[in-house]
Design an enzyme around this catalytic site. Structure first.
Site, PDB file in Angstrom:
ATOM      1  N   ARG A  37     -37.919  22.199  -0.083  1.00 16.12           N
ATOM      2  CA  ARG A  37     -37.275  23.225   0.745  1.00 16.12           C
ATOM      3  C   ARG A  37     -35.771  23.021   0.839  1.00 16.12           C
ATOM      4  NH1 ARG A  37     -36.682  27.573   0.565  1.00 16.12           N
ATOM      5  NH2 ARG A  37     -38.930  27.658   0.270  1.00 16.12           N
ATOM      6  N   LYS A  40     -14.718  34.276   6.316  1.00 16.05           N
ATOM      7  CA  LYS A  40     -15.963  34.617   7.031  1.00 16.05           C
ATOM      8  C   LYS A  40     -17.120  33.834   6.405  1.00 16.05           C
ATOM      9  CE  LYS A  40     -14.186  39.154   8.272  1.00 16.05           C
ATOM     10  NZ  LYS A  40     -14.296  40.625   8.095  1.00 16.05           N
ATOM     11  N   ASP A  97      -5.376  47.322   5.265  1.00 10.53           N
ATOM     12  CA  ASP A  97      -6.631  47.208   6.000  1.00 10.53           C
ATOM     13  C   ASP A  97      -7.220  48.567   6.341  1.00 10.53           C
ATOM     14  OD1 ASP A  97      -8.642  45.654   7.344  1.00 10.53           O
ATOM     15  OD2 ASP A  97      -7.745  46.282   9.243  1.00 10.53           O
ATOM     16  N   LYS A 118      -1.600  38.784  10.995  1.00 13.37           N
ATOM     17  CA  LYS A 118      -2.507  39.883  11.277  1.00 13.37           C
ATOM     18  C   LYS A 118      -2.013  40.706  12.461  1.00 13.37           C
ATOM     19  CE  LYS A 118      -6.739  39.360  10.125  1.00 13.37           C
ATOM     20  NZ  LYS A 118      -8.185  39.024  10.106  1.00 13.37           N
ATOM     21  N   GLU A 122      -0.787  41.827   7.333  1.00 17.23           N
ATOM     22  CA  GLU A 122      -1.795  42.885   7.440  1.00 17.23           C
ATOM     23  C   GLU A 122      -1.129  44.187   7.880  1.00 17.23           C
ATOM     24  OE1 GLU A 122      -6.160  42.955   9.285  1.00 17.23           O
ATOM     25  OE2 GLU A 122      -4.604  42.942  10.830  1.00 17.23           O
TER      26      GLU A 122
END
Length: 319
Positions: A137, A172, A256, A204, A235
């Site tokens: 596994r 992410k 974006d 950002k 951004e």
């Protein structure tokens, strides 16, 4: 020092293994195939990473296997692809089997970065049945998850074939798994965006909101603080912000959630001045149209946060 890293080895396009299959035994053979794909863990870190995973699964205390299989039983098995895909995570799977059986012999048929078809063998394993069952596994978890990322990445790369666009990943990622997940992106032919918050600058919208929107100040201060040669990316949600980023001296603009029309206009304004990256809700259905706007890069968070596991199975022979 650039914050962005190109794919180190292209995914083979003919569906065949990248190199001659190799046999791994406990007699000093490394689990990692020397290649330009650059596996991110040292031998020691690889062993430690896998041992933690095996301990989490109590693989050294596998009651089911201890109760049903005699210690002397030897078997052969193979990991087989149930679906078409791209393989990643072979060194981790190899290490899992070796930690449960120090005498195991493994023949690797598909190294990381290899495209496989349903029914293809990834590796053959020969050794103690107990060790094989207890490691199964953990080995498959590594292979299925990382191969899923490599497979999804490959699909995006294939979708923009013939354009000059690079497919980028994002931050992410699963906490603690970033190096491995970004490695899987490379195995699928993608390009790594910045590894962490120190290795690259991305200003950002919330950074700008925190300083009253002063883009020029943000870019200037970032360039003074970052390592020499680091790309300064900003951004942008609007075309006015694109103009401001260019004027501020940014190297890179992240466009974006812009429409195709906005992307085309932004590319025209940026041509010869800054690198363009499209981002936001990119899917396999839309990525080709986005690429055809002329952007340089497209970032896809789904590569690491939403890739389904590649269906792989361990088939036993003679148990």
């Amino acid at each position: 020092m650039s914050a962005f890293h190109p794919p180190l080895r292209p995914t083979p396009s003919n569906g065949l293994p990248a190199m001659t299959p190799r046999t791994i035994t406990p007699l000093g053979t490394r689990a990692v195939q020397p290649s330009t794909l650059a596996f991110p863990l040292s031998d020691a870190d690889l062993a430690a990473q896998v041992r933690v995973a095996l301990q989490e699964d109590q693989a050294f205390n596998d009651v089911s296997t201890l109760a049903t299989v005699v210690s002397s039983r030897h078997v052969r098995s193979a990991i087989v692809a149930r679906r078409d895909g791209v393989i990643a995570g072979v060194p981790l799977a190899v290490e899992a089997f070796r930690q449960l059986d120090s005498a195991v012999t493994i023949r690797v048929e598909a190294e990381d970065g290899t495209r496989v078809k349903a029914g293809d063998f990834v590796m053959h394993i020969s050794g103690h049945a107990r060790g094989m069952l207890s490691a199964e596994r953990t080995a498959l978890n590594y292979l299925q998850h990382l191969s899923g990322i490599a497979t999804m990445t490959c699909r995006f790369v294939d979708a923009v074939a013939g354009t000059s666009v690079q497919i980028l990943d994002t931050r992410k990622t699963t906490p603690g798994w970033r190096a491995l997940e970004k490695y899987a992106v490379r195995a699928g032919g993608g390009t790594n965006h910045r590894l962490d918050l120190r290795s690259g600058v991305l200003i950002k919208d919330n950074h700008l909101a925190a300083i009253g929107g002063d883009m020029a100040m943000a870019v200037t201060r970032a360039r003074g603080l970052a390592l020499s040669g680091t790309a300064i990316e900003v951004e942008c949600d609007t075309l006015d912000q694109v103009d401001a980023a260019i004027a501020a001296g940014a190297d890179w603009v992240l466009l974006d959630n812009m429409s195709l029309e906005q992307l085309r206009e932004a590319v025209e304004r940026c041509r010869g001045k800054v690198i363009t990256e499209a981002s936001g809700g990119v899917t396999l259905d839309t990525v080709r149209r986005i690429a055809e706007t002329g952007v340089d890069r497209i970032s896809v968070g789904a590569l690491t946060h939403s890739a389904p596991a590649l269906d792989l199975g361990l088939d036993f022979d003679g148990l």
